[in-house]
Write a protein that holds these residues in place. Structure first.
Motif, PDB file in Angstrom:
ATOM      1  N   LEU A   8     -17.957  12.133   0.671  1.00  0.00           N
ATOM      2  CA  LEU A   8     -18.945  12.080   1.753  1.00  0.00           C
ATOM      3  C   LEU A   8     -18.435  11.397   3.030  1.00  0.00           C
ATOM      4  CD1 LEU A   8     -22.228  11.433  -0.243  1.00  0.00           C
ATOM      5  CD2 LEU A   8     -21.570  13.519   0.983  1.00  0.00           C
ATOM      6  N   PRO A   9     -17.604  10.361   2.953  1.00  0.00           N
ATOM      7  CA  PRO A   9     -17.109   9.768   4.210  1.00  0.00           C
ATOM      8  C   PRO A   9     -16.349  10.750   5.099  1.00  0.00           C
ATOM      9  CG  PRO A   9     -16.775   8.237   2.407  1.00  0.00           C
ATOM     10  CD  PRO A   9     -17.229   9.531   1.794  1.00  0.00           C
ATOM     11  N   TYR A  10     -15.729  11.782   4.511  1.00  0.00           N
ATOM     12  CA  TYR A  10     -15.007  12.776   5.312  1.00  0.00           C
ATOM     13  C   TYR A  10     -15.962  13.588   6.200  1.00  0.00           C
ATOM     14  CZ  TYR A  10     -10.869  12.039   2.333  1.00  0.00           C
ATOM     15  OH  TYR A  10      -9.786  11.502   1.676  1.00  0.00           O
ATOM     16  N   ALA A  11     -17.253  13.550   5.908  1.00  0.00           N
ATOM     17  CA  ALA A  11     -18.233  14.259   6.714  1.00  0.00           C
ATOM     18  C   ALA A  11     -18.933  13.330   7.696  1.00  0.00           C
ATOM     19  CB  ALA A  11     -19.273  14.929   5.819  1.00  0.00           C
ATOM     20  N   ALA A  12     -18.458  12.072   7.775  1.00  0.00           N
ATOM     21  CA  ALA A  12     -19.055  11.108   8.694  1.00  0.00           C
ATOM     22  C   ALA A  12     -18.052  10.565   9.705  1.00  0.00           C
ATOM     23  CB  ALA A  12     -19.664   9.944   7.911  1.00  0.00           C
ATOM     24  N   LEU A  13     -16.756  10.516   9.298  1.00  0.00           N
ATOM     25  CA  LEU A  13     -15.711   9.947  10.145  1.00  0.00           C
ATOM     26  C   LEU A  13     -14.453  10.793  10.033  1.00  0.00           C
ATOM     27  CD1 LEU A  13     -16.159   6.254   8.941  1.00  0.00           C
ATOM     28  CD2 LEU A  13     -16.846   7.099  11.192  1.00  0.00           C
ATOM     29  N   THR A  14     -13.531  10.643  10.993  1.00  0.00           N
ATOM     30  CA  THR A  14     -12.239  11.320  10.864  1.00  0.00           C
ATOM     31  C   THR A  14     -11.401  10.597   9.825  1.00  0.00           C
ATOM     32  OG1 THR A  14     -11.165   9.965  12.561  1.00  0.00           O
ATOM     33  CG2 THR A  14     -12.306  11.969  13.299  1.00  0.00           C
ATOM     34  N   ARG A  15     -10.429  11.314   9.284  1.00  0.00           N
ATOM     35  CA  ARG A  15      -9.592  10.708   8.254  1.00  0.00           C
ATOM     36  C   ARG A  15      -8.845   9.470   8.760  1.00  0.00           C
ATOM     37  NH1 ARG A  15      -4.238  13.299   5.474  1.00  0.00           N
ATOM     38  NH2 ARG A  15      -3.637  11.404   4.369  1.00  0.00           N
ATOM     39  N   PRO A  16      -8.260   9.457   9.981  1.00  0.00           N
ATOM     40  CA  PRO A  16      -7.609   8.230  10.464  1.00  0.00           C
ATOM     41  C   PRO A  16      -8.569   7.041  10.545  1.00  0.00           C
ATOM     42  CG  PRO A  16      -6.873  10.096  11.761  1.00  0.00           C
ATOM     43  CD  PRO A  16      -8.003  10.591  10.899  1.00  0.00           C
ATOM     44  N   GLU A  17      -9.829   7.298  10.910  1.00  0.00           N
ATOM     45  CA  GLU A  17     -10.812   6.206  10.962  1.00  0.00           C
ATOM     46  C   GLU A  17     -11.082   5.648   9.570  1.00  0.00           C
ATOM     47  OE1 GLU A  17     -13.696   7.257  14.752  1.00  0.00           O
ATOM     48  OE2 GLU A  17     -13.921   8.460  12.920  1.00  0.00           O
ATOM     49  N   ILE A  18     -11.185   6.535   8.585  1.00  0.00           N
ATOM     50  CA  ILE A  18     -11.416   6.090   7.206  1.00  0.00           C
ATOM     51  C   ILE A  18     -10.210   5.294   6.707  1.00  0.00           C
ATOM     52  CG2 ILE A  18     -11.829   6.845   4.830  1.00  0.00           C
ATOM     53  CD1 ILE A  18     -13.120   9.390   6.037  1.00  0.00           C
TER      54      ILE A  18
END
Length: 477
Positions: free
Chosen positions: A252-262
């Motif tokens: 689910l985080p991949y649908a909220a932030l970009t991968r570099p941000e995660i």
């Protein structure tokens, strides 16, 4: 005084032990761990491999609980029954010391979580953080000494409490789901180092092992079960529920932030993800959940550590000192040694560059050897058709399941890399002193077979190689 009758655990309590053991530090670190390694596509494949392999292992535990009810000593009993005394000892020792190291990772994560609000805690390895963790270790120690049943009840309550923020995290991210962002990240996203799909998956493997550790929680407490069949049922129920949570927390985080941000999030990264979506209160909310969850997991694993050492002593695989109980039927000597070891490892984190990652990976590496013995014993049992006079039609199915579980654990050991194999040997070789002690007490020959000598020689060689590697800088902690 507690009696054996009062120590029996229900199916709900046993399932709580599985969930409580599995849901700890690891699940709160998944977004960043996977964000660094891969995108959603690689994560899905990684979870299919990890979930499939661990499901097969869970089925092996279930089958062995039903077909070998006399082996109620937990994980290591299968290694001893199938492969002899020394492999049985190594399985018990590896599982015990790995669990101790896992307990250290819990304290590191708690301290680093507090470090987000109180600078004195830093990344979890400052002097203040170590002192506070030390106080916590011994508070839990004396609480557990008051009784297993009381501790198991507290674990059940804490398990329910800590799942709430995880479910809330999942529901909130469903509401903020951005399909375009998920598509952008799906194949790996932008702004991250290029890596092959195999490299991406391999980078997540030890992390997936870590979050699945605890799947055998009910087996470790088989001697307390009200009904023997509850052990297998609790294992499967706990596995399915926790697996669903872990996959959703990862994707689910991949649908909220970009991968570099995660990938740039501090641990526990779940707190950072929620804060980015709903504001600062999200970090506070998840941080509270982290502390409750990790303390609950620490309680469960403190029980597991003491139980493994106690039962190993009762079956003559450890010195008899650790097979004693206090007036509350708690394995006190085993608990004392466990927490002394945990305390020493907590102090050692002061010199570690990334204490949480080291403890996570080393815990996984140490746990894979006992898991491999379990899978191999399940395979051996089915191959010999032993115990298959009852329900013989299940033999071929169990043979396939055990084979897949064994291949999976071997793959995990290889994927973890040489570094953690050598660091494992650094613990296994000196740990054999406990085996020497136990054999001397019993007046028995130390090693019975040439295979035992070969295994011991391999552990010693690995230990020496690890020492050389650490001294030359080839290995780093």
């Amino acid at each position: 005084m507690a009696t054996k009758a009062e120590q029996k655990l229900s199916l709900f309590a046993l399932t709580g032990m599985v969930v409580g053991s599995m849901v700890g530090a690891g699940i709160f670190s998944l977004p960043r761990t996977f964000g660094i390694a891969t995108g959603p596509f690689g994560a899905i494949i990684a979870w299919c491999i990890a979930g499939g392999g661990m499901y097969m292992l869970a089925r092996v535990f279930q089958a062995l609980a039903e077909r070998k009810p006399d082996l109620d000593a937990g994980v290591f009993a299968y290694a001893k029954e199938g492969f002899g005394d020394y492999p049985g000892f190594l399985s018990a020792f590896g599982y015990w010391i790995g669990s101790c190291i896992g307990n250290v990772s819990y304290w590191v994560l708690i301290k680093s979580t507090l470090g987000n609000f109180i600078p004195a805690f830093g990344d979890g390895n400052t002097v203040v953080a170590i002192l506070v963790a030390s106080v916590g270790i011994w508070l839990f120690h004396f609480m557990i000494l008051r009784g297993i049943q009381q501790a198991a009840f507290i674990n059940t309550v804490v398990t329910v409490a800590k799942v709430v923020p995880i479910i809330a995290f999942i529901i909130i991210l469903f509401f903020f789901f951005k399909l375009d962002l998920f598509r952008l990240n799906f194949w790996g996203g932008e702004g991250m180092p290029q890596a092959t799909l195999l490299q991406q998956i391999q980078a997540t493997m030890l992390a997936t092992v870590f979050v699945f550790i605890g799947i055998e929680g009910a087996s470790n407490y088989s001697r307390y079960a009200q009904t023997r069949s509850d052990i297998g049922t609790a294992t499967i129920m706990g596995f399915i529920g926790v697996s669903a949570l872990m996959v959703l927390v990862t994707l689910l985080p991949y649908a909220a932030l970009t991968r570099p941000e995660i990938a740039a999030m501090a641990q526990p990264s779940m707190a950072g993800v929620l804060a980015a979506v709903v504001g600062p209160w999200g970090a506070v909310f998840i941080s509270i959940g982290v502390i409750v969850s990790v303390l609950g997991a620490y309680l469960a694993w403190s029980l597991v550590c003491a139980e493994v050492l106690y039962v190993a002593a009762r079956t003559n695989d450890m010195p008899k000192l650790f097979g004693t109980e206090n007036q509350n039927k708690v394995p006190a000597a085993a608990l004392w040694l466990t927490n002394i070891v945990v305390q020493l490892f907590v102090i050692s984190t002061y010199w570690s560059q990334d204490a949480f990652a080291l403890m996570l990976n080393l815990t996984s590496a140490m746990s894979l050897i006992p898991y491999l013995f379990v899978a191999a014993f399940g395979f051996l049992l089915a191959q010999r058709a032993e115990t298959y006079e009852v329900r013989p039609q299940e033999r071929n199915r169990d043979l396939i399941i055990a084979s897949i579980a064994a291949v999976y654990t071997i793959f995990m050991i290889i994927a973890g890399g040489v570094k953690f194999v050598l660091l494992s040997a650094l613990l296994y070789a000196p740990g054999t002193i406990l085996y020497f002690w136990a054999r001397r007490e019993q007046g028995k020959q130390v090693f019975n077979t040439s295979v035992d000598w070969l295994i011991f020689a391999a552990a010693v060689i690995g230990c020496i190689a690890a020492i050389i590697g650490l001294s030359t800088g080839y290995l780093t902690i």
